[in-house]
Design a protein around this motif. Structure first.
Motif, PDB file in Angstrom:
ATOM      1  N   PRO A   1     -17.527   0.684 -21.628  1.00 13.44           N
ATOM      2  CA  PRO A   1     -17.759  -0.085 -23.010  1.00 13.44           C
ATOM      3  C   PRO A   1     -18.241  -1.695 -22.656  1.00 13.44           C
ATOM      4  O   PRO A   1     -18.269  -2.046 -21.458  1.00 13.44           O
ATOM      5  N   ARG A   2     -18.915  -2.316 -23.723  1.00 11.16           N
ATOM      6  CA  ARG A   2     -19.731  -3.685 -23.338  1.00 11.16           C
ATOM      7  C   ARG A   2     -18.406  -4.623 -23.189  1.00 11.16           C
ATOM      8  O   ARG A   2     -17.516  -4.732 -23.781  1.00 11.16           O
ATOM      9  N   ALA A   3     -18.682  -5.442 -22.164  1.00 12.68           N
ATOM     10  CA  ALA A   3     -17.814  -6.512 -21.696  1.00 12.68           C
ATOM     11  C   ALA A   3     -16.463  -6.272 -21.799  1.00 12.68           C
ATOM     12  O   ALA A   3     -15.443  -6.761 -21.920  1.00 12.68           O
ATOM     13  N   ALA A   4     -16.314  -5.234 -21.255  1.00  7.90           N
ATOM     14  CA  ALA A   4     -15.082  -4.640 -20.603  1.00  7.90           C
ATOM     15  C   ALA A   4     -14.098  -5.279 -19.924  1.00  7.90           C
ATOM     16  O   ALA A   4     -14.670  -6.087 -18.857  1.00  7.90           O
ATOM     17  N   LYS A   5     -12.864  -5.677 -20.149  1.00  4.74           N
ATOM     18  CA  LYS A   5     -11.776  -6.380 -19.333  1.00  4.74           C
ATOM     19  C   LYS A   5     -10.674  -5.485 -18.896  1.00  4.74           C
ATOM     20  O   LYS A   5     -10.444  -4.813 -19.388  1.00  4.74           O
ATOM     21  N   GLY A   6     -10.401  -5.928 -17.664  1.00  3.24           N
ATOM     22  CA  GLY A   6      -9.330  -4.996 -17.086  1.00  3.24           C
ATOM     23  C   GLY A   6      -9.560  -3.582 -16.553  1.00  3.24           C
ATOM     24  O   GLY A   6     -10.762  -3.348 -16.633  1.00  3.24           O
ATOM     25  N   VAL A   7      -8.881  -2.712 -16.198  1.00  6.21           N
ATOM     26  CA  VAL A   7      -8.929  -1.696 -15.530  1.00  6.21           C
ATOM     27  C   VAL A   7      -9.239  -0.687 -16.616  1.00  6.21           C
ATOM     28  O   VAL A   7      -8.669  -0.597 -17.800  1.00  6.21           O
ATOM     29  N   TYR A   8     -10.161   0.113 -16.482  1.00  5.05           N
ATOM     30  CA  TYR A   8     -10.689   1.242 -17.468  1.00  5.05           C
ATOM     31  C   TYR A   8     -11.289   2.571 -16.845  1.00  5.05           C
ATOM     32  O   TYR A   8     -11.466   2.194 -15.614  1.00  5.05           O
ATOM     33  N   VAL A   9     -11.264   3.430 -17.611  1.00  8.59           N
ATOM     34  CA  VAL A   9     -11.529   4.638 -16.686  1.00  8.59           C
ATOM     35  C   VAL A   9     -13.150   5.327 -17.732  1.00  8.59           C
ATOM     36  O   VAL A   9     -13.124   5.242 -18.957  1.00  8.59           O
ATOM     37  N   THR A  10     -14.040   5.695 -16.854  1.00  7.99           N
ATOM     38  CA  THR A  10     -15.083   6.204 -17.843  1.00  7.99           C
ATOM     39  C   THR A  10     -15.306   7.520 -17.079  1.00  7.99           C
ATOM     40  O   THR A  10     -15.131   7.846 -15.899  1.00  7.99           O
ATOM     41  N   HIS A  11     -16.002   8.626 -17.772  1.00  4.97           N
ATOM     42  CA  HIS A  11     -16.697   9.677 -17.102  1.00  4.97           C
ATOM     43  C   HIS A  11     -17.943   9.425 -16.633  1.00  4.97           C
ATOM     44  O   HIS A  11     -18.453   8.675 -16.688  1.00  4.97           O
ATOM     45  N   GLY A  12     -17.993  10.077 -15.260  1.00  2.76           N
ATOM     46  CA  GLY A  12     -19.086   9.794 -14.316  1.00  2.76           C
ATOM     47  C   GLY A  12     -20.156  10.987 -14.304  1.00  2.76           C
ATOM     48  O   GLY A  12     -20.185  11.859 -15.251  1.00  2.76           O
ATOM     49  N   GLU A  13     -20.553  11.432 -13.156  1.00  2.00           N
ATOM     50  CA  GLU A  13     -21.418  12.179 -12.985  1.00  2.00           C
ATOM     51  C   GLU A  13     -20.948  13.730 -13.110  1.00  2.00           C
ATOM     52  O   GLU A  13     -19.818  13.883 -12.665  1.00  2.00           O
ATOM     53  N   VAL A  14     -21.770  14.741 -13.376  1.00  2.00           N
ATOM     54  CA  VAL A  14     -21.446  16.120 -13.477  1.00  2.00           C
ATOM     55  C   VAL A  14     -22.844  16.850 -12.894  1.00  2.00           C
ATOM     56  O   VAL A  14     -23.712  16.612 -13.031  1.00  2.00           O
ATOM     57  N   ASP A  15     -22.070  17.609 -11.980  1.00  3.53           N
ATOM     58  CA  ASP A  15     -23.061  18.631 -11.377  1.00  3.53           C
ATOM     59  C   ASP A  15     -22.761  20.098 -11.677  1.00  3.53           C
ATOM     60  O   ASP A  15     -21.736  20.495 -11.208  1.00  3.53           O
ATOM     61  N   ALA A  16     -23.480  20.700 -12.827  1.00  6.19           N
ATOM     62  CA  ALA A  16     -22.988  22.099 -13.142  1.00  6.19           C
ATOM     63  C   ALA A  16     -24.061  23.336 -12.570  1.00  6.19           C
ATOM     64  O   ALA A  16     -24.983  23.110 -12.414  1.00  6.19           O
ATOM     65  N   ARG A  17     -23.321  24.220 -12.416  1.00  6.96           N
ATOM     66  CA  ARG A  17     -23.926  25.431 -11.789  1.00  6.96           C
ATOM     67  C   ARG A  17     -23.611  26.771 -12.585  1.00  6.96           C
ATOM     68  O   ARG A  17     -22.518  27.003 -12.941  1.00  6.96           O
ATOM     69  N   ASP A  18     -24.701  27.823 -12.634  1.00  5.02           N
ATOM     70  CA  ASP A  18     -24.080  29.052 -13.186  1.00  5.02           C
ATOM     71  C   ASP A  18     -23.028  29.597 -12.276  1.00  5.02           C
ATOM     72  O   ASP A  18     -23.163  29.776 -10.988  1.00  5.02           O
ATOM     73  N   TRP A  19     -22.110  30.204 -12.945  1.00  6.63           N
ATOM     74  CA  TRP A  19     -20.920  30.899 -12.335  1.00  6.63           C
ATOM     75  C   TRP A  19     -20.768  32.175 -12.951  1.00  6.63           C
ATOM     76  O   TRP A  19     -19.669  32.557 -12.989  1.00  6.63           O
ATOM     77  N   SER A  20     -21.590  32.862 -13.581  1.00  4.64           N
ATOM     78  CA  SER A  20     -21.514  33.957 -14.342  1.00  4.64           C
ATOM     79  C   SER A  20     -21.347  35.284 -13.429  1.00  4.64           C
ATOM     80  O   SER A  20     -21.810  35.389 -12.398  1.00  4.64           O
ATOM     81  N   THR A  21     -20.775  36.308 -14.010  1.00  4.53           N
ATOM     82  CA  THR A  21     -20.474  37.481 -13.204  1.00  4.53           C
ATOM     83  C   THR A  21     -21.168  38.431 -13.995  1.00  4.53           C
ATOM     84  O   THR A  21     -21.779  38.246 -15.063  1.00  4.53           O
ATOM     85  N   GLY A  22     -21.075  39.805 -13.603  1.00 13.33           N
ATOM     86  CA  GLY A  22     -21.947  40.874 -14.420  1.00 13.33           C
ATOM     87  C   GLY A  22     -21.246  41.004 -15.824  1.00 13.33           C
ATOM     88  O   GLY A  22     -22.038  41.482 -16.605  1.00 13.33           O
ATOM     89  N   SER A  23     -20.214  40.479 -16.003  1.00 11.37           N
ATOM     90  CA  SER A  23     -19.518  40.631 -17.440  1.00 11.37           C
ATOM     91  C   SER A  23     -19.069  39.525 -18.113  1.00 11.37           C
ATOM     92  O   SER A  23     -19.113  39.460 -19.329  1.00 11.37           O
ATOM     93  N   ASP A  24     -19.301  38.232 -17.367  1.00 12.16           N
ATOM     94  CA  ASP A  24     -18.822  37.236 -18.174  1.00 12.16           C
ATOM     95  C   ASP A  24     -19.861  35.929 -17.804  1.00 12.16           C
ATOM     96  O   ASP A  24     -19.959  35.716 -16.787  1.00 12.16           O
TER      97      ASP A  24
END
Length: 136
Positions: free
Chosen positions: A36-59
């Protein structure tokens, strides 16, 4: 793949917002999708995501390495940021999250790293998790 990423982010967000231990440490309304803009105090944000295919023959599947970032805010308190990071790990490690349109196979904590932002000097903790999801 973006559907799995968004579904996991939403489930993580909901879990952390409802976590009384985390809220007790950092206060309500301190978990954000982005900084958030001008946030004060401790806060949590989502960061980086590294996604890969994890498909199987059926899913169709997706493996994700996701990061959450706990910012110490203007206080610079690395102690509080580390305590909040530990609460996040307790809340999410192996949590049975419900995802929209996907099944969560597993969610495991991988690492936590304390550092300081070079520009601002603010302490932050990056927490990394590994998740595997399947489309249902």
């Amino acid at each position: 793949m973006s559907g799995a990423i968004l579904a996991l982010r939403a489930a993580i967000q909901a879990r952390l917002v409802a976590d009384d231990a985390l809220t007790g440490l950092i206060g309500p309304g301190r978990v954000h999708d982005e900084a958030p803009r001008a946030a004060k105090g401790v806060y949590v944000t989502h960061g980086e995501v590294d996604a890969r295919d994890w498909s199987t023959g059926s899913d169709s599947g997706c493996e994700q390495e996701v990061a959450l970032v706990v910012w110490a805010g203007e206080s610079g308190s690395s102690k509080l940021a580390l305590e909040a990071a530990a609460a996040i790990v307790r809340s999410l490690d192996h949590a049975p999250l419900a995802l929209s349109g996907h099944n969560l196979v597993n969610l495991t904590w991988q690492s936590s790293r304390l550092a300081r932002d070079a520009r601002t000097g603010l302490a932050f903790v990056t927490i990394r998790f590994r998740a595997v999801t399947e489309t249902h």
